[in-house]
Design a protein around this motif. Sequence first.
Motif, mmCIF file in Angstrom:
data_model
loop_
_atom_site.group_PDB
_atom_site.id
_atom_site.type_symbol
_atom_site.label_atom_id
_atom_site.label_comp_id
_atom_site.label_asym_id
_atom_site.label_seq_id
_atom_site.Cartn_x
_atom_site.Cartn_y
_atom_site.Cartn_z
ATOM 1 N N PHE A 67 0.833 -1.195 0.000
ATOM 2 C CA PHE A 67 0.000 0.000 0.000
ATOM 3 C C PHE A 67 0.877 1.258 0.000
ATOM 4 C CE2 PHE A 67 -2.418 3.255 2.314
ATOM 5 C CZ PHE A 67 -3.534 3.323 1.510
ATOM 6 N N GLY B 215 -3.171 -3.095 -8.469
ATOM 7 C CA GLY B 215 -4.075 -3.046 -7.331
ATOM 8 C C GLY B 215 -3.559 -3.838 -6.149
ATOM 9 N N ALA C 255 -4.062 -9.503 -2.812
ATOM 10 C CA ALA C 255 -5.213 -10.209 -3.367
ATOM 11 C C ALA C 255 -4.907 -11.694 -3.540
ATOM 12 C CB ALA C 255 -5.592 -9.588 -4.697
ATOM 13 N N ARG D 267 -9.075 2.574 -3.444
ATOM 14 C CA ARG D 267 -10.331 2.045 -2.924
ATOM 15 C C ARG D 267 -11.105 1.329 -4.024
ATOM 16 N NH1 ARG D 267 -14.621 3.588 1.065
ATOM 17 N NH2 ARG D 267 -16.208 3.347 -0.539
ATOM 18 N N GLN E 228 -9.897 0.097 -6.840
ATOM 19 C CA GLN E 228 -9.156 -1.102 -7.218
ATOM 20 C C GLN E 228 -9.508 -2.266 -6.300
ATOM 21 O OE1 GLN E 228 -7.132 -2.189 -9.375
ATOM 22 N NE2 GLN E 228 -5.888 -0.592 -10.283
ATOM 23 N N ARG E 229 -9.461 -1.987 -5.000
ATOM 24 C CA ARG E 229 -9.690 -3.040 -4.016
ATOM 25 C C ARG E 229 -11.082 -3.620 -4.189
ATOM 26 N NH1 ARG E 229 -5.395 -2.259 0.093
ATOM 27 N NH2 ARG E 229 -3.769 -2.515 -1.470
ATOM 28 N N ARG E 230 -12.050 -2.734 -4.435
ATOM 29 C CA ARG E 230 -13.425 -3.216 -4.577
ATOM 30 C C ARG E 230 -13.565 -4.109 -5.800
ATOM 31 N NH1 ARG E 230 -17.284 1.545 -3.752
ATOM 32 N NH2 ARG E 230 -16.924 1.653 -5.974
#
Lengths: 268, 323
Positions: free
Chosen positions: A100, B18, B23, B317, B319-321
Amino acid sequence: MRRAKTVLGLIFTAIMLFPVYWMINVSFTRDTDMRADPPHLFPLDGTLEGYRAVLDQQLPYLGTSLIVGLGTVALTLALSAPAGFALAKLRPKGGGVLSFVLLIAQMIPGIIMAMGFYAIYLRLGVLNTVGGLILADSTIAVPFGVLIFTAFMSGIPDELIHAAMIDGATTWRTFVSVILPVSRNAIVTVSLFAFLWAWSDFVFATTLDGGGDAQPITLGIYHYIGNNNQQWNAIMATAVIASIPATLLLILAQRYVAAGVTAGAVKD
Amino acid sequence: MAHDVTTGVPASPSAPAGGGAGARAEGTPGRGRRGGHWTAWAFLAPIVIYLLAFYAYPLYRNLDLSLRHYTVRSFVQGDAPFSGFDNYRDVFADPAFGPALLHTLTFTVVSIAFQFAIGLALAVFFAQNFRLSATLRALFLVPWLLPLIVSASTWTWMLNSDSGIVNHALELIHVDPVNWLTSPDWALTSVIIANVWIGIPFNLVVLYSGLQAIPAEVHEAASIDGANGWQRFWRVTFPLLRPVSAITLLLGLVYTLKVFDLIWIMTKGGPADASITFATWSYRFSFGSLLPEFGPGAAVGNLLIVMALFFGLLYIRFQRRQA
């Protein structure tokens, strides 16, 4: 119908690449024809004057850029390949936070990094040094490098690592002799972009290396525009030479380029 | 497997950027390698030290710069007095603040709108796979790969008021010449035009790979149902492309906000602040004159970080979704 599309495609490409053609055309135009009305669309009675000026004046700049580019590639690979391996295969606690942070790091405007670097370099006395510029330029490529290596190495089967471990290899040995050799594609992609970004960098060059003996080609062109803005054939000839790495990259490594762009590659 | 990056990525352009590591980590659990926790951090130690020394520290220095009253002398000696938010107050009160904010927003929004629209149109066009389409698509990458100084100086000459090819072309269709770079009315437009040219390839490539990821059956089904090309695009392709579009636009926002080279080389933010943006304004404070003002320069830079990070976090945000 299909042929019509090809023709249309050729027209679009010609429009898009017109500025590139114009740069080449102007680089061959004689000084006396530079302000001709109408302008000469083709360099029919062209001159190599501009390129002669490049050879006379710009070679040191090109040399510096080459060294800075290669240095940036080496530093970027050394930092990002082990990190990518750890994030993809060893997956320590806190790895997600690091990924991150790298994503965020990629978004910080170069001009702000340059100001911070300037303050630090001034104190340390490493302004106008090639090493300092390499270090600063690497910040453009390192986060990207880690992302590419992580994504690529995640695709390497775990069995390969287990096999090496069972044979008694240490983690470092496994990384060097098993992981790196099969990661050739990622290494090429990261190297290409690290080189290209360092070669193209203007922000760090102008802030951190604007007063030294060893300046990169981007500053060579910039001084040219500032000093003698009449000699556009020489300026454009330098621009043509400075575009060679990008052109070679596109011809020799097109599939790596497309992969790099789609992987969220970013131009500074 | 060896083709993972080259072929795997275009099918899902969002995956690597991402935070693919996070992931994928869930997919294959650690299998008892947790013991190697320290080994892993040994591999990560160089990058962590690097991030602290060459990202965190310069950013901290920049923050420090913006909170002190610096002169050239105290900049070298490092004993500038703390002045709180004075630099920020000065920046807000500066007559250039309004124009800089307006130009930053105009430059960003207009650039992205055109880059995206043209990039999408070209992506749809090239997705039809005619003869030479792959080669021509590759050639479109050229503007994106050229050093910015090269593109900027080429455009500077093309837009020259007296001898530029653009004004000659206008003359042919009986339009009066325009002082592209020297008139306050046109300077911002000029740098936007050049920036759109540079940004089209990125939009084209990412959107093209997004199009490739849409299964062909979807289009076939729509055709069988009698949809024409136009309807197929707006009713089928465009909605399916929405995630990739959002990612392209947000990334574009982050990277257009910080454009500096192009504007500085073409106009230096002028004439009379007509094309000044936060990035160029910040540079001008700190490096643009003989009497550097590092405090306000850093303050403007930090405002720019806040803007970039706002859209950056929005992007992450999103990307994560998707993942």
